[in-house]
Design a protein around this motif. Sequence first.
Motif, short mmCIF file in Angstrom:
data_model
loop_
_atom_site.label_atom_id
_atom_site.label_comp_id
_atom_site.label_asym_id
_atom_site.label_seq_id
_atom_site.Cartn_x
_atom_site.Cartn_y
_atom_site.Cartn_z
N GLY A 126 12.09 13.02 -6.17
CA GLY A 126 13.19 12.29 -5.55
C GLY A 126 12.79 11.65 -4.23
N LYS A 127 12.03 12.40 -3.45
CA LYS A 127 11.58 11.88 -2.15
C LYS A 127 10.67 10.67 -2.34
N LEU A 168 12.89 2.42 -11.42
CA LEU A 168 12.64 3.62 -10.63
C LEU A 168 13.87 4.53 -10.60
N THR A 169 15.04 3.95 -10.57
CA THR A 169 16.27 4.74 -10.63
C THR A 169 16.35 5.48 -11.96
N GLU A 209 0.83 -1.21 0.00
CA GLU A 209 0.00 0.00 0.00
C GLU A 209 0.87 1.26 0.00
N ALA A 210 1.87 1.29 0.86
CA ALA A 210 2.77 2.45 0.92
C ALA A 210 3.55 2.60 -0.37
N LEU A 211 3.97 1.49 -0.95
CA LEU A 211 4.71 1.53 -2.22
C LEU A 211 3.85 2.13 -3.32
N LEU A 212 2.62 1.66 -3.45
CA LEU A 212 1.74 2.18 -4.50
C LEU A 212 1.43 3.66 -4.28
N GLN A 213 1.31 4.09 -3.03
CA GLN A 213 1.11 5.51 -2.74
C GLN A 213 2.33 6.31 -3.17
N SER A 214 3.52 5.80 -2.88
CA SER A 214 4.75 6.49 -3.26
C SER A 214 4.87 6.60 -4.77
N LEU A 215 4.50 5.55 -5.47
CA LEU A 215 4.56 5.58 -6.94
C LEU A 215 3.59 6.62 -7.49
N SER A 216 2.42 6.70 -6.92
CA SER A 216 1.45 7.71 -7.34
C SER A 216 1.98 9.12 -7.08
N MET A 217 2.58 9.31 -5.93
CA MET A 217 3.15 10.61 -5.60
C MET A 217 4.29 10.96 -6.55
N ALA A 218 5.09 9.97 -6.92
CA ALA A 218 6.20 10.20 -7.85
C ALA A 218 5.68 10.63 -9.22
N LYS A 219 4.64 9.95 -9.69
CA LYS A 219 4.07 10.33 -10.99
C LYS A 219 3.55 11.77 -10.97
N THR A 220 2.86 12.13 -9.90
CA THR A 220 2.33 13.48 -9.77
C THR A 220 3.47 14.50 -9.73
N ALA A 221 4.51 14.20 -8.96
CA ALA A 221 5.65 15.11 -8.87
C ALA A 221 6.33 15.29 -10.23
N ILE A 222 6.46 14.20 -10.98
CA ILE A 222 7.06 14.29 -12.31
C ILE A 222 6.19 15.16 -13.22
N GLN A 223 4.89 14.95 -13.19
CA GLN A 223 3.97 15.76 -14.01
C GLN A 223 4.06 17.24 -13.66
N ILE A 282 10.31 8.66 -5.03
CA ILE A 282 11.00 7.52 -5.64
C ILE A 282 11.96 6.90 -4.64
N GLY A 283 12.64 7.71 -3.87
CA GLY A 283 13.53 7.19 -2.84
C GLY A 283 12.78 6.35 -1.83
N ARG A 284 11.60 6.81 -1.43
CA ARG A 284 10.77 6.06 -0.49
C ARG A 284 10.33 4.73 -1.12
N ALA A 285 9.92 4.78 -2.39
CA ALA A 285 9.48 3.57 -3.08
C ALA A 285 10.62 2.54 -3.14
N VAL A 286 11.81 2.99 -3.47
CA VAL A 286 12.96 2.09 -3.54
C VAL A 286 13.25 1.49 -2.17
N ARG A 287 13.20 2.31 -1.13
CA ARG A 287 13.44 1.78 0.23
C ARG A 287 12.37 0.77 0.63
N LEU A 288 11.12 1.03 0.28
CA LEU A 288 10.06 0.08 0.60
C LEU A 288 10.29 -1.26 -0.09
N ILE A 289 10.75 -1.21 -1.32
CA ILE A 289 11.03 -2.45 -2.05
C ILE A 289 12.25 -3.14 -1.44
N GLU A 290 13.33 -2.40 -1.32
CA GLU A 290 14.61 -2.99 -0.90
C GLU A 290 14.58 -3.44 0.56
#
Length: 144
Positions: free
Chosen positions: A58-59, A99-100, A36-50, A61-69
Amino acid sequence: MFTPVNMRSANAYRTVGVETAVTGADAHQLVGLLYEALLQSLSMAKTAIQNNDVANKGKAIGRAVRLIEEGLKAALNDAQGGELAANLRSLYDYSIVRLTEANLHSDGSLVEEVEQLIQPVADAWTQIRADVMGKTGSVTSRGG
């Protein structure tokens, strides 16, 4: 920086809510919270990119990578998980690479790709719990 009282209150409430969910969760629920947190982070990353918001991109995507790793990959049990654990590990490794690249190139389509790869796994994880609960009334899982 000044933060309005209602925003601080909302953040405190959200933090307490997350801590409560984590404290009372079994292993299966914890992995669900990670998805759930990962999918939220991905959504936030897409919005930030747009929005060309480099800092929040960066924040997120960094959170998403940490959640995965540190979360999802760390929860894998290679000895018991066999081929499934190996396949998930490969998916997570691939997702981290994409993501990187998304972060380096501000490419929302790469974040979308990871989201499309992770969403079915997250949905299946939720369904596993529903199926087991329906059959036994309880779950005793040890993670993804």
